[in-house]
Design a protein around this motif. Structure first.
Motif, mmCIF file in Angstrom:
data_model
loop_
_atom_site.group_PDB
_atom_site.id
_atom_site.type_symbol
_atom_site.label_atom_id
_atom_site.label_comp_id
_atom_site.label_asym_id
_atom_site.label_seq_id
_atom_site.Cartn_x
_atom_site.Cartn_y
_atom_site.Cartn_z
ATOM 1 N N ASP A 1 49.726 10.485 22.506
ATOM 2 C CA ASP A 1 48.813 9.332 22.600
ATOM 3 C C ASP A 1 47.761 9.341 21.501
ATOM 4 O O ASP A 1 46.746 8.662 21.584
ATOM 5 C CB ASP A 1 48.139 9.271 23.972
ATOM 6 C CG ASP A 1 47.232 10.467 24.243
ATOM 7 O OD1 ASP A 1 47.200 11.397 23.402
ATOM 8 O OD2 ASP A 1 46.568 10.486 25.287
ATOM 9 N N GLY A 2 48.003 10.124 20.445
ATOM 10 C CA GLY A 2 47.040 10.210 19.355
ATOM 11 C C GLY A 2 47.560 9.576 18.082
ATOM 12 O O GLY A 2 48.761 9.312 17.935
ATOM 13 N N GLY A 3 46.671 9.319 17.136
ATOM 14 C CA GLY A 3 47.046 8.838 15.816
ATOM 15 C C GLY A 3 47.786 7.521 15.828
ATOM 16 O O GLY A 3 47.589 6.656 16.685
ATOM 17 N N SER A 4 48.690 7.375 14.848
ATOM 18 C CA SER A 4 49.476 6.151 14.702
ATOM 19 C C SER A 4 50.289 5.863 15.954
ATOM 20 O O SER A 4 50.343 4.727 16.444
ATOM 21 C CB SER A 4 50.410 6.286 13.489
ATOM 22 O OG SER A 4 51.357 5.241 13.438
ATOM 23 N N SER A 5 50.927 6.899 16.508
ATOM 24 C CA SER A 5 51.750 6.722 17.714
ATOM 25 C C SER A 5 50.928 6.164 18.873
ATOM 26 O O SER A 5 51.363 5.254 19.583
ATOM 27 C CB SER A 5 52.370 8.062 18.138
ATOM 28 O OG SER A 5 53.428 8.406 17.296
ATOM 29 N N ASP B 1 49.428 1.816 22.556
ATOM 30 C CA ASP B 1 48.435 1.010 23.274
ATOM 31 C C ASP B 1 48.526 -0.470 22.925
ATOM 32 O O ASP B 1 48.417 -1.342 23.797
ATOM 33 C CB ASP B 1 47.029 1.528 22.955
ATOM 34 C CG ASP B 1 46.783 2.922 23.499
ATOM 35 O OD1 ASP B 1 47.532 3.339 24.404
ATOM 36 O OD2 ASP B 1 45.859 3.601 23.009
ATOM 37 N N GLU B 2 48.738 -0.774 21.636
ATOM 38 C CA GLU B 2 48.725 -2.167 21.194
ATOM 39 C C GLU B 2 50.002 -2.915 21.549
ATOM 40 O O GLU B 2 49.974 -4.121 21.822
ATOM 41 C CB GLU B 2 48.493 -2.226 19.679
ATOM 42 C CG GLU B 2 47.097 -1.774 19.255
ATOM 43 C CD GLU B 2 46.965 -1.672 17.742
ATOM 44 O OE1 GLU B 2 47.812 -2.250 17.031
ATOM 45 O OE2 GLU B 2 46.007 -1.014 17.270
ATOM 46 N N LEU B 3 51.148 -2.214 21.540
ATOM 47 C CA LEU B 3 52.436 -2.883 21.728
ATOM 48 C C LEU B 3 53.124 -2.517 23.034
ATOM 49 O O LEU B 3 54.208 -3.028 23.324
ATOM 50 C CB LEU B 3 53.362 -2.548 20.552
ATOM 51 C CG LEU B 3 52.840 -2.915 19.156
ATOM 52 C CD1 LEU B 3 53.829 -2.468 18.090
ATOM 53 C CD2 LEU B 3 52.579 -4.411 19.050
ATOM 54 N N SER B 4 52.517 -1.629 23.801
ATOM 55 C CA SER B 4 53.101 -1.191 25.086
ATOM 56 C C SER B 4 54.519 -0.658 24.895
ATOM 57 O O SER B 4 55.467 -1.061 25.581
ATOM 58 C CB SER B 4 53.091 -2.335 26.099
ATOM 59 O OG SER B 4 51.772 -2.733 26.375
ATOM 60 N N ILE B 5 54.667 0.244 23.921
ATOM 61 C CA ILE B 5 55.950 0.903 23.674
ATOM 62 C C ILE B 5 55.745 2.408 23.745
ATOM 63 O O ILE B 5 54.621 2.900 23.625
ATOM 64 C CB ILE B 5 56.526 0.526 22.292
ATOM 65 C CG1 ILE B 5 55.602 1.033 21.168
ATOM 66 C CG2 ILE B 5 56.751 -0.976 22.180
ATOM 67 C CD1 ILE B 5 56.191 0.918 19.775
ATOM 68 N N PRO B 6 56.815 3.179 23.957
ATOM 69 C CA PRO B 6 56.669 4.631 23.890
ATOM 70 C C PRO B 6 56.200 5.052 22.502
ATOM 71 O O PRO B 6 56.513 4.385 21.505
ATOM 72 C CB PRO B 6 58.087 5.136 24.174
ATOM 73 C CG PRO B 6 58.729 4.041 24.961
ATOM 74 C CD PRO B 6 58.163 2.780 24.383
ATOM 75 N N PRO B 7 55.458 6.138 22.392
ATOM 76 C CA PRO B 7 54.968 6.580 21.086
ATOM 77 C C PRO B 7 56.124 7.018 20.184
ATOM 78 O O PRO B 7 56.955 7.824 20.588
ATOM 79 C CB PRO B 7 54.054 7.760 21.431
ATOM 80 C CG PRO B 7 54.554 8.245 22.757
ATOM 81 C CD PRO B 7 55.060 7.049 23.480
#
Length: 319
Positions: free
Chosen positions: A42-46, A51-57
């Motif tokens: 849940d950190g960085g770009s992932s 959070d923004e696209l509701s996709i797995p990191p």
């Protein structure tokens, strides 16, 4: 339909840099590789894309795809390129953005990973541990709960256990199938609580690993990690895995027995990290087969597993 292969089936479970390092060495051998990769980041770009696209990191998946890819170096470099300019692009890697776009196009993260595997000519299969994001929580020894994979190592407290939410998490059927058919299951290397256990704690997936007939090998980290495994011995790592799974499922442990140079120890001491002590008698008491060798490499003042030597040792276990 793909024709059945007569080659040994190797399943590798983990995440982070350690998994990618191992895969680069293992892919040169005549084995069928499946990497099962954490989706708890849940950190960085992932984390931003999650959070923004509701996709797995996508970050750990991206690194594994790159490690197993068989493309021109320039294409791999492009996939791994990280932007360092532009307000909205800074910190994002191109591969993460491509996986996010492919998920949007296909409507499914696993389908996106499968399609990117074809584009990158990946040698093996790459499977997310679950087809949706999960949140990793840690219960500390003082009873407090820290939520979020990226926050756990910085809590300043000792971890008692980790667990996932939501409660209804389903592994991919493909992951269950390869675990059942595997000849060798590799756990790690990688951060014990934030890269390895988030996979094994996915309901059904961890149960299948416990029940699997394959030999299960834990590739022990070379160095301890502040905030996760401070002062852990090799047997402490195994005990933490067994305690979380509620079954003594590790058959073999691969540990480093090379003395780390004082200069490197001093560098890592600044991060409160030190070499993992492979406590032979305690490991024997756990009933483990112990494989030990000089399995480290040093590059840019970073200690890594020697991908060539580790891959050779692992391949010898199934031949």
């Amino acid at each position: 339909m793909t024709a059945p292969s007569n080659r040994p089936s190797v399943v590798i479970i983990g995440g982070g840099t350690g998994l990618s390092v191992l895969l680069r060495g293992l892919k040169v051998y005549p084995v069928d590789i499946t990497a099962i990769v954490t989706v708890a980041d849940d950190g960085g770009s992932s984390g931003r894309l999650r959070d923004e696209l509701s996709i797995p990191p996508p970050g750990d998946i991206r690194n594994v795809l790159a490690a197993l890819s068989d493309v021109e170096p320039l294409v791999e470099n492009l996939f791994q390129h990280r932007f360092n300019k532009g307000n909205s692009l800074t910190g994002h890697s191109l591969g993460n953005l491509i996986l996010a776009a492919m998920t949007n196009i296909t409507g499914d993260f696993f389908h996106a990973v499968t399609e990117m595997s074809k584009v990158l000519n990946v040698r093996g299969k790459v499977l997310p541990a679950a087809n949706k994001s999960v949140v990793l929580h840690a219960e500390m020894e003082d009873g407090t709960i820290v939520s979020g994979e990226s926050k756990i190592p910085y809590s300043g407290k000792k971890i008692k256990r980790v667990f996932l939410s939501p409660e209804t998490i389903e592994p991919l059927e493909e992951a269950i199938d390869v675990i059942r058919k595997a000849d060798l299951i590799l756990i790690g290397p990688g951060s014990l609580y934030t890269s390895i256990l988030p996979n094994l704690l996915v309901p059904k997936l961890g149960d299948e690993v416990c029940k699997a007939k394959a030999k299960k090998v834990y590739i022990c980290n070379v160095m301890t990690q502040a905030g996760e495994t401070l002062d852990y011995t090799a047997s402490d790592h195994v005990k933490a895995l067994n305690d979380h799974m509620k079954c003594p499922f590790i058959d073999t442990i691969l540990v480093n027995d090379e003395v780390i140079p004082d200069m490197m120890k001093a560098l890592y001491a600044e991060e409160l990290a030190k070499p993992v002590n492979y406590d032979l008698e305690a490991l024997r008491e756990l009933g483990l087969e112990i494989v030990h060798d000089k399995i480290v490499s040093y590059e840019n003042n970073v200690i890594r597993h020697d991908t060539v030597k580790v891959a050779k040792l692992l391949y010898e276990m199934i031949t």
